[in-house]
Scaffold this active site. Structure first.
Site, short mmCIF file in Angstrom:
data_model
loop_
_atom_site.label_atom_id
_atom_site.label_comp_id
_atom_site.label_asym_id
_atom_site.label_seq_id
_atom_site.Cartn_x
_atom_site.Cartn_y
_atom_site.Cartn_z
CG ASP A 127 -1.91 -1.16 1.17
OD1 ASP A 127 -2.45 -1.41 0.08
OD2 ASP A 127 -2.13 -1.82 2.20
CE LYS A 144 -5.44 11.34 -0.53
NZ LYS A 144 -6.76 10.96 -0.06
CB THR A 168 -0.89 -7.96 -9.58
OG1 THR A 168 -0.21 -6.76 -9.21
CG2 THR A 168 -0.10 -9.18 -9.15
C1 LIG Z 1 -1.72 -2.76 -2.91
S1 LIG Z 1 -2.04 -4.42 -2.41
C2 LIG Z 1 -0.94 -5.40 -3.43
C3 LIG Z 1 -1.28 -6.85 -3.45
C4 LIG Z 1 -0.35 -7.75 -4.30
N1 LIG Z 1 1.00 -7.75 -3.80
C5 LIG Z 1 -0.42 -7.36 -5.77
O1 LIG Z 1 0.58 -6.86 -6.31
O2 LIG Z 1 -1.48 -7.59 -6.36
C6 LIG Z 1 -1.26 -4.48 -0.80
C7 LIG Z 1 -1.71 -5.64 0.05
O3 LIG Z 1 -0.98 -5.64 1.27
C8 LIG Z 1 -1.85 -6.06 2.31
N2 LIG Z 1 -1.29 -5.57 3.58
C9 LIG Z 1 -1.19 -4.28 3.97
N3 LIG Z 1 -0.63 -4.18 5.19
C10 LIG Z 1 -0.37 -5.47 5.58
C11 LIG Z 1 0.19 -6.03 6.76
N4 LIG Z 1 0.60 -5.25 7.76
N5 LIG Z 1 0.31 -7.36 6.84
C12 LIG Z 1 -0.11 -8.16 5.82
N6 LIG Z 1 -0.65 -7.68 4.68
C13 LIG Z 1 -0.78 -6.35 4.56
C14 LIG Z 1 -3.19 -5.42 1.93
O4 LIG Z 1 -4.27 -6.08 2.56
C15 LIG Z 1 -3.19 -5.57 0.42
O5 LIG Z 1 -3.84 -6.74 0.01
#
Ligand SMILES: C[S@@+](CC[C@H](N)C(=O)[O-])C[C@H]1O[C@@H](n2cnc3c(N)ncnc32)[C@H](O)[C@@H]1O
Length: 221
Positions: free
Chosen positions: A125, A129, A197
């Protein structure tokens, strides 16, 4: 979650989900809860861990291509984990496990020290911002925790479509004494094992450059 995703949890979780002993929060991991990898996978094999595995596309692709390697997908997004389980079942995977937990706690408490051969963080993520950047995963504290979990000579792979976050990742990891750059020039080559992805596609469509970074865990000496 959809009915299909609910079914994934009830029918497939016993096969794929690694249950983490919890602390107070629902996605926490209790300190001192380290698992024995051989008990989880039923064998000794190299381990690749993906943090924030989303819908599981990268993990399913890699686990299918490399049956001799163990894989662990770490996510807090329940529906994404359900989709990953459905994909794993479709592919008949025996080498993939999932854990629903906060990734830094998985690295710190659930996995034994020096147990990971490769750690992947793809499109975390971005929190782009200004008022949110402190929520980003890639911090000096994260580097320390990751260094504890990755074995000597192990690899850390990252990718993001947010330039400023890519620079932050590089700055943090260049400064971490446990990691050494594995690339020449400003950025690493695109990791060929990374499937495209929706997050990467969206970033590219918006005209953002995709940045890869690769670091090696230095020997503990
Ligand atoms: C922007 S998405 C990218 C997903 C994947 N890597 C892709 O490229 O399609 C980021 C993912 O990280 C997960 N995530 C965020 N913080 C996390 C944490 N502290 N522990 C485990 N997963 C986390 C979110 O739920 C989300 O599914």
């Amino acid at each position: 979650m959809t009915d299909g995703q609910e079914r994934a949890w009830s029918d497939l979780a016993p096969r794929y989900v690694l249950e983490a002993p919890r602390d107070e929060a629902a996605t926490s991991v209790r300190p001192g809860a380290a698992v024995t990898l051989r008990e989880v996978w039923g064998r000794d094999a190299p381990l690749i861990v993906e943090i924030g595995s989303g819908q599981g596309h990268a993990m399913i692709h890699a686990a299918t291509a490399r049956p001799e390697t163990n894989f662990l997908a770490v996510e807090v997004f329940t529906a994404g984990l359900a989709r990953t389980m459905l994909g794993a079942e479709r592919a008949g995977l025996e080498n993939l496990r999932l854990v629903e937990a906060n990734a830094p706690e998985v690295l710190e408490h659930l996995l034994p020290p020096a147990s990971i051969d490769e750690l992947w963080v793809f499109f975390p993520d971005p929190w782009h911002k200004n008022k949110h950047t402190k929520r980003r995963l890639l911090t000096p504290e994260f580097a320390t925790i990751a260094a504890q979990a990755v074995r000597d000579g192990g690899v850390l792979r990252l990718a993001t479509d947010w330039e400023q976050y890519a620079r932050q990742m590089r700055e943090v990891l260049d400064a971490a004494p446990e990691f050494a750059r594995s690339f020449q020039g400003p950025w690493a080559e695109r990791f060929e094992g990374r499937v495209l992805t929706a997050f990467e596609r969206k970033g590219a469509r918006a005209g953002r450059a995709i940045r890869d970074l690769t670091y090696e865990r230095r020997d503990r000496g």
